[in-house]
Design a protein around this motif. Structure first.
Motif, mmCIF file in Angstrom:
data_model
loop_
_atom_site.group_PDB
_atom_site.id
_atom_site.type_symbol
_atom_site.label_atom_id
_atom_site.label_comp_id
_atom_site.label_asym_id
_atom_site.label_seq_id
_atom_site.Cartn_x
_atom_site.Cartn_y
_atom_site.Cartn_z
ATOM 1 N N VAL A 7 2.259 15.672 -13.944
ATOM 2 C CA VAL A 7 1.937 15.061 -15.238
ATOM 3 C C VAL A 7 2.086 13.548 -15.181
ATOM 4 O O VAL A 7 1.250 12.813 -15.701
ATOM 5 C CB VAL A 7 2.816 15.663 -16.353
ATOM 6 N N GLU A 8 3.139 13.057 -14.531
ATOM 7 C CA GLU A 8 3.391 11.619 -14.519
ATOM 8 C C GLU A 8 2.466 10.891 -13.546
ATOM 9 O O GLU A 8 1.964 9.811 -13.858
ATOM 10 C CB GLU A 8 4.860 11.358 -14.146
ATOM 11 N N ARG B 121 -7.811 8.476 -21.979
ATOM 12 C CA ARG B 121 -6.736 7.866 -21.201
ATOM 13 C C ARG B 121 -5.371 8.373 -21.650
ATOM 14 O O ARG B 121 -4.488 8.619 -20.836
ATOM 15 C CB ARG B 121 -6.805 6.338 -21.323
ATOM 16 N N CYS B 122 -5.178 8.533 -22.946
ATOM 17 C CA CYS B 122 -3.886 8.987 -23.462
ATOM 18 C C CYS B 122 -3.926 10.440 -23.941
ATOM 19 O O CYS B 122 -2.969 11.193 -23.738
ATOM 20 C CB CYS B 122 -3.433 8.090 -24.609
ATOM 21 N N ARG C 279 -1.396 12.979 -14.025
ATOM 22 C CA ARG C 279 -1.755 13.169 -15.438
ATOM 23 C C ARG C 279 -2.572 14.459 -15.607
ATOM 24 O O ARG C 279 -3.637 14.481 -16.231
ATOM 25 C CB ARG C 279 -2.519 11.954 -15.980
ATOM 26 N N TYR D 199 -6.198 12.756 -23.155
ATOM 27 C CA TYR D 199 -6.918 13.613 -22.213
ATOM 28 C C TYR D 199 -8.303 13.968 -22.761
ATOM 29 O O TYR D 199 -8.537 13.951 -23.981
ATOM 30 C CB TYR D 199 -6.166 14.892 -21.890
ATOM 31 N N LYS E 121 -5.323 6.105 -13.781
ATOM 32 C CA LYS E 121 -4.826 5.350 -14.932
ATOM 33 C C LYS E 121 -5.823 4.329 -15.465
ATOM 34 O O LYS E 121 -5.463 3.494 -16.302
ATOM 35 C CB LYS E 121 -3.514 4.654 -14.558
ATOM 36 N N ARG F 244 0.124 14.195 -25.119
ATOM 37 C CA ARG F 244 1.474 14.293 -24.591
ATOM 38 C C ARG F 244 2.470 13.975 -25.701
ATOM 39 O O ARG F 244 2.085 13.492 -26.762
ATOM 40 C CB ARG F 244 1.634 13.312 -23.413
#
Length: 338
Positions: A228-229, A109-110, A232, A112, A76, A118
């Motif tokens: 995924v959570e 980071r968000c 990631r 990919y 993260k 997502r």
């Protein structure tokens, strides 16, 4: 597009602009598309105090197909998120891999490193370079906002775009624009869905949680919630649960207009994978994209929260669509193979 076809499009758009439309101010953002379970309140409450940081997790997590393992903190890291599969994509530019501390998070980071993204943000792989840059400018100027004021991504993107140089914008745009958009979402029509909880705007299945009525929503959940959570994973896509019959209804709206709108192929190309219009430029592909994202954009355009030259062309297209119409369009488009 031939000059004749362009003229026909502009003529139809002008006619649509004259048709009576619902009052945008009376419409409530569909919570499911914006990552919430309830509509926004009339008055937003103050933000809650930040939660205390959890104790560091020393566990090193892996994924199938790679020997790399990372801690949660590494996964993260906003200025250098873990990359489990560096061979899946070209070497990213620094703005994508590391951002620009302290003001700009790494794009990866968000979204990919492969640009898949997502449901709570956006899949940006395969977007035309000029369109990509134009959207960053729209975030920066305030021309691109959200109909649901609770959604945090818009302000975050506005801040990032405001701190990026033109060179950094182009580097990110060219990197992601060179990647084709490939299948990532599986649409399943159903009356009932797994019970879900929300994590930063993303729906997650509740383990052993039973099911609940879907109603007039599309709920996107990861094919593997933990991968995924927690890790990631950029290789695991999403299931989009859509109401029974929505794909067929959306197909009629997308392919014929059904007396309410224009055929999407007019601008987005016969295969809905993008097109270039004279004097407008490259228009993005919409096949196989997240239905939550598509729904947000249609609703934001209709309610005036997105503005700009391309948006002016979209306004008459969405003017007479109901929220249920837009849901059906999003379901059909997401079901298409890019």
């Amino acid at each position: 597009m031939s000059p004749r076809r362009l003229a026909a499009f502009l003529a139809v758009a002008s006619l649509l602009d004259l048709l009576p439309a619902r009052a945008a101010g009376d419409e409530v953002p569909p919570p499911w598309a914006y990552g919430f379970k309830e509509p926004p309140p009339a008055v937003l409450p103050p933000p809650p105090p930040p939660a205390p940081a959890p104790a560091p997790d020393p566990t090193r997590y892996g994924l199938p197909g790679t020997d790399l393992r990372f801690t949660v903190a590494e996964i993260k890291d906003i200025f250098g998120p873990a990359d489990y599969y560096p061979g899946d994509h070209p070497a990213p530019p620094d703005i994508v891999a590391h951002g620009k501390a302290p003001t700009v998070w790494a794009c990866a980071r968000c979204h990919y490193a492969n640009g898949k993204g997502r449901p709570e943000n956006a899949g940006i792989a395969g977007l035309p370079v000029d369109y990509f840059i134009e959207q960053l400018h729209a975030f920066r100027s305030g021309a691109r906002k959200s109909a649901d004021p609770r959604k945090p991504n818009i302000k975050m993107m506005a801040d990032y775009a405001g701190a990026m140089t033109e060179e950094e914008m182009r580097a990110a745009a060219e990197y992601y624009g060179a990647m084709p958009w490939t299948p990532w979402i599986r649409v399943v029509e159903t009356d009932r869905v797994p019970q879900t909880t929300l994590s930063a705007g993303m729906y997650l299945q509740v383990p052993q949680g039973g099911d609940e009525p879907l109603g007039n929503r599309i709920i996107e959940v990861p094919e593997d919630a933990d991968a995924v959570e927690i890790q990631r994973s950029p290789r695991i896509g999403f299931i989009a649960y859509a109401p029974v019959g929505s794909i067929k209804r959306g197909e009629a709206l997308v392919t014929t207009g059904a007396g309410k709108t224009l055929m999407c192929a007019t601008c987005h190309g016969a295969d809905l994978n993008g097109f270039t219009l004279p004097e407008v430029g490259a228009i993005p592909g919409i096949a196989g994209r997240s239905p939550s994202y598509l729904m947000r954009q249609l609703f934001d355009v209709k309610t005036g929260h997105r503005t700009g030259q391309r948006i002016d062309l979209m306004k008459p297209v969405v003017a007479n669509l109901s929220t249920d119409d837009m849901l059906a369009i999003a379901a059909y488009l997401a079901s298409r193979r890019p």
